[in-house]
Write an enzyme that holds these catalytic residues in place. Structure first.
Site, short mmCIF file in Angstrom:
data_model
loop_
_atom_site.label_atom_id
_atom_site.label_comp_id
_atom_site.label_asym_id
_atom_site.label_seq_id
_atom_site.Cartn_x
_atom_site.Cartn_y
_atom_site.Cartn_z
N SER A 93 28.30 -24.76 -41.42
CA SER A 93 27.79 -25.58 -42.50
C SER A 93 26.62 -24.89 -43.20
O SER A 93 26.72 -23.73 -43.59
CB SER A 93 27.41 -26.96 -41.95
OG SER A 93 27.24 -27.89 -43.00
N ASP A 336 34.01 -28.74 -44.27
CA ASP A 336 32.80 -28.38 -43.52
C ASP A 336 33.10 -27.87 -42.11
O ASP A 336 33.81 -28.51 -41.34
CB ASP A 336 31.91 -29.62 -43.43
CG ASP A 336 30.49 -29.31 -43.00
OD1 ASP A 336 30.26 -28.22 -42.47
OD2 ASP A 336 29.62 -30.18 -43.19
#
Length: 820
Positions: A93, A336
């Site tokens: 991320s 993500d």
């Protein structure tokens, strides 16, 4: 002088806007590695330039923290030649963006300073909102009067730390009134920011520089979540094959720097779009950013008339499974990386085990967790409601799940490594005695390469006294060699590793080996050659191990390195060879060259076109139908398969690698060592059959087949660990973790606060890590408190000019530094 490497593997956890804190830490990691490179430069003794990082790196201020790290290395260098490098980086991320930036800086000795202003100015909600989603003046106007009370309530409940200023109220209002039920933030804008940031790092004349020393490699692992996933075959009993969908996808980038300094890089300017895409995909926070697709980067580059030269290589290396399943990588939908792997520690461990060092190594895994324990809510005692349970199951729990299992696994791994070293220590005298008997004591005197080859080839015969051990061990060695044969054919044919074709190929190769009495069902012990001087004197099963036992050969040479490193010892140790450190270094380097030479077998590029064509002609037909009669296939193709194995053995030429090792370990360099040092090294080499019988089960379980036997110590950099400047009381110093992790996007003052603490915490913790790698006798002579204090002062002096919105914090930190 004794040499030592401190090798760092950096793991960046996801942290949303706390990525700016991680960027501050990155600045210090880069300064430390730069200082180490300068300290070990070839012209250091003749360069009369007054050393400062600024003299070599104009992007650094005249008074840089890098100068403090350099002085530390100078002080240590009176007794220990310490080199610091980073060779593995991973991130998820927001952490992936920092991992990508740090890796590019390390790979090509680039600056991170241009990214600082980008983080502070452009990591802002107003910059990241999608123009189509951005609230207009009267959008959801009924929320205007609610923003102030909402922020005040969040501040009272501790969900917002610090001042609620006009900028925060404006950004919060803009965010809350913008588009709902579709991602409000602009993925293309994020991709453009990352692309621009990575590009501006480029130097006009890089000159082929790298912070990685010659003969090393850098691995970057970026986690993403493949929304649609790929099918994976799993082989069970009934049905024989089941298919499951895999969504976890690590994107892998690598820099290799050979002994001559030549770079093969996935971090150069041609690869910047690949890196930017990986960072953009990993940071696609669900609900905030839309998913990422390769065509988004294609469109962005097209509007800028910018090429993507490394596109094909990036897709082939990271999306090969798509082609194998006749899917288009451009259709992959990536979200993500934190969803399935927010803390990529296990992937980092796998990369660490593929690394090798040229001298004694202190291996550290450093995970950078921007979240303080104070940021984590109390577990509570009541039963959660519907929405709390739903949010926890879908988002909070997977993302904040602690690293307990991964770190517990590392702890068990280190425990087994320590026990393995103890087993080696206690068994060493007995193995040396057996080698003494087997060579009639001749290995302690002068000998030739022919003597050494005879002893090596004959050494396995001693195990025949215990048939149950010899049989099981030789079967293991043969299967290990056959696995390598399968890997070669799989690579030549392009079969996925977990496919049905690979499964059938493995069955066929093992059936062929059984048919030719290589993989025996009965006893090996009554078939050894009694008088062995050359490879041709060995039985067929042993010749197969000679020709294809690449894993065994790496394992043996790594064990010899282990024995050499033990000989450095400490001054006064009876096992040490203190007077021969330079010779041990030379032998160490030469053995590493032998290991590095076997890296050619990591893929099938070394095979000739004819060998690849033979593999494909023979085995591609097994992919034609869902079922294959393996026995019938082997019976019909026996001659062709025998010819193929012979051809692969000739092209691998692993026997020559044995000859090279024999030549080194019978050379004057080794024979000039003190007798007990020479005996220790040769006991590791000639006696490796004994060692492998003892150690192979543990080595295999620890995945140490091709790497050194070493512990991996774990360190953390987080707000809870850097205590030198910790404010009194239980005070939270980072502000970006508020507002569900988006606090740093709401005002610049928050970003300035977190960035500054990132640099200060890194100075604090990096000196703690440096201190812990030193022997006590050296550590006590260095004033680490003074080094930290000067490092803190230099950070404040450099950043006070830039950080205009936090004057009170700068003043408080100055006072705290003065009080140290």
């Amino acid at each position: 002088m004794k040499q030592k490497e401190l090798r760092l593997a950096i793991v960046f956890f996801g942290g949303v806007s706390l990525a700016v804190y991680q960027h501050g830490i990155n600045r210090e990691i880069l300064n430390l590695v730069r200082a180490s490179k300068l300290y070990h430069r070839d012209d250091r003794e003749t360069d009369s330039t007054l050393l400062s990082l600024h003299a070599h790196y104009p992007d650094e201020p005249e008074q840089s923290t890098g100068d403090i790290y350099y002085r530390f290395l100078e002080a240590v260098g009176q007794q220990l030649d310490l080199r610091v490098l980073v060779d593995v980086v991973s991130g998820a991320s927001a952490g992936a963006m920092n991992g990508v930036a740090l890796s590019r800086a390390l790979a090509h000795d680039l600056s991170l300073a241009p990214l600082t202003d980008m983080w502070l100015a452009e990591a802002d909600i107003a910059e990241l909102l999608d123009p189509e989603a951005r609230a207009k003046r009267w959008s959801k106007w009924m929320f205007w009067p609610l923003v102030g009370p909402l922020l005040s309530r969040l501040k009272r409940e501790g969900l917002i730390i610090g001042q609620v200023n006009a900028e925060m109220r404006e950004r919060a209002s803009l965010f809350l009134r913008s588009r709902w039920f579709k991602p409000p933030l602009d993925g293309r804008r994020l991709a453009a920011l990352i692309l621009d940031g990575l590009t501006v790092m480029e130097r006009p004349v890089a000159g082929g520089d790298s912070l990685l020393p010659p003969g090393t490699q850098l691995d970057l692992l970026v986690t993403v979540t493949d929304f649609r996933g790929l099918d994976r075959s799993i082989f069970i009993h009934d049905p024989p094959i089941v298919t499951e969908r895999e969504h976890r996808r690590p994107l892998h980038f690598q820099l290799n720097r050979d002994k001559g300094g030549h770079l093969r890089s996935d971090f150069d300017l041609d690869s910047v779009p690949s890196l930017a895409f990986a960072a953009r995909a990993s940071a696609s926070y669900p609900g905030a950013f839309p998913p990422a697709q390769i065509r988004e980067m294609d469109d962005l580059l097209a509007t800028r008339h910018r090429p993507w030269p490394a596109r094909a290589r990036f897709i082939k290396h990271n999306f090969g499974g798509y082609s194998a399943q006749r899917k288009d990588p451009e259709d992959a939908v990536l979200v993500d990386g934190s969803i399935l792997d927010n803390k990529p520690i296990m992937a980092t461990l796998e990369a660490i085990r593929a690394q090798s060092a040229f001298r004694e190594v202190d291996r550290r895994l450093i995970f950078i967790d921007p979240h303080s324990q104070l940021d984590k809510p109390a577990p509570g005692t009541g039963v959660p409601g519907f929405f709390a349970t739903l949010r926890g199951a879908l988002s909070d729990l997977p993302r904040t799940d602690p690293t307990y299992k991964e770190l517990a696994d590392v702890g068990r791994y280190n425990k087994q490594v320590r026990r393995l070293k103890q087993a080696i220590f206690y068994a060493r005298p007995q193995v040396e005695k057996l080698i003494d008997q087997d060579t009639e004591g001749k290995f302690r005197g002068k000998f030739t390469i022919h003597d050494l080859r005879h002893w090596r080839l004959h050494s396995a015969n001693a195990l025949t006294a215990t048939p149950i051990v010899f049989d099981s061990y030789m079967r293991t060695m043969v299967l290990e060699a056959l696995d390598f044969v399968v890997e070669l054919i799989v690579g030549a044919c392009g079969f996925p590793r977990e496919s049905a074709a690979t499964h059938h190929l493995q069955e066929a190769v093992e059936l062929w080996a059984a048919k030719h009495e290589i993989l025996l069902a009965d006893s090996y012990w009554n078939r050894p050659a009694k008088d062995v001087n050359e490879n041709v004197d060995l039985p067929a099963f042993a010749q197969l191990v000679i020709n294809f036992g690449v894993v065994y050969k790496k394992r043996r040479l790594n064990f010899v390195l282990h024995e050499i490193n033990d000989l450095y010892g400490s001054a006064g140790s009876p096992a040490s060879c203190v007077t021969a450190d330079d010779d041990l270094d030379l032998i160490n380097i030469q053995i590493h060259k032998l290991i590095d030479a076997m890296s050619m077998y990591d893929n099938t590029d070394f095979l000739s076109e004819q060998a690849v064509a033979m593999c494909r002609k023979l085995f591609m037909p097994i992919t034609a139908g869902p079922t294959v009669d393996i026995e019938q296939f082997v019976a019909g193709q026996d001659a062709d398969l025998t010819g193929l194995v012979r051809r692969l053995g000739i092209e691998c030429d692993l026997a020559a690698k044995n000859d090279a090792a024999d030549g080194l370990l019978s050379s004057p360099l080794l024979q000039s060592l003190e007798p007990h040092c020479r005996a220790a090294i040769l006991t590791g080499y000639l006696g490796y059959f004994y060692w492998d019988v003892l150690l192979h089960p543990v080595v295999s379980a620890l995945a140490l087949e091709a790497g050194p036997i070493e512990e991996i110590l774990v360190d953390r950099i987080s707000p809870d660990d850097a205590l030198s400047l910790a404010p009194p009381g239980n005070t939270r110093v980072l502000l970006g973790g508020t507002f569900a992790g988006f606090g740093g996007f709401l005002n610049r003052a928050t970003r300035e606060n977190d960035y500054l603490w990132g640099r200060l915490h890194a100075v604090d913790r990096l000196f703690d890590i440096l201190a812990s790698t030193l022997p006590v006798a050296i550590r006590v002579k260095i004033d680490f408190q003074a080094l930290k204090k000067e490092g803190f002062e230099r950070v404040i002096e450099e950043e006070a000019k830039r950080l205009k919105l936090i004057p009170d914090l700068v003043s408080q930190i100055r006072a705290s530094i003065a009080a140290l």
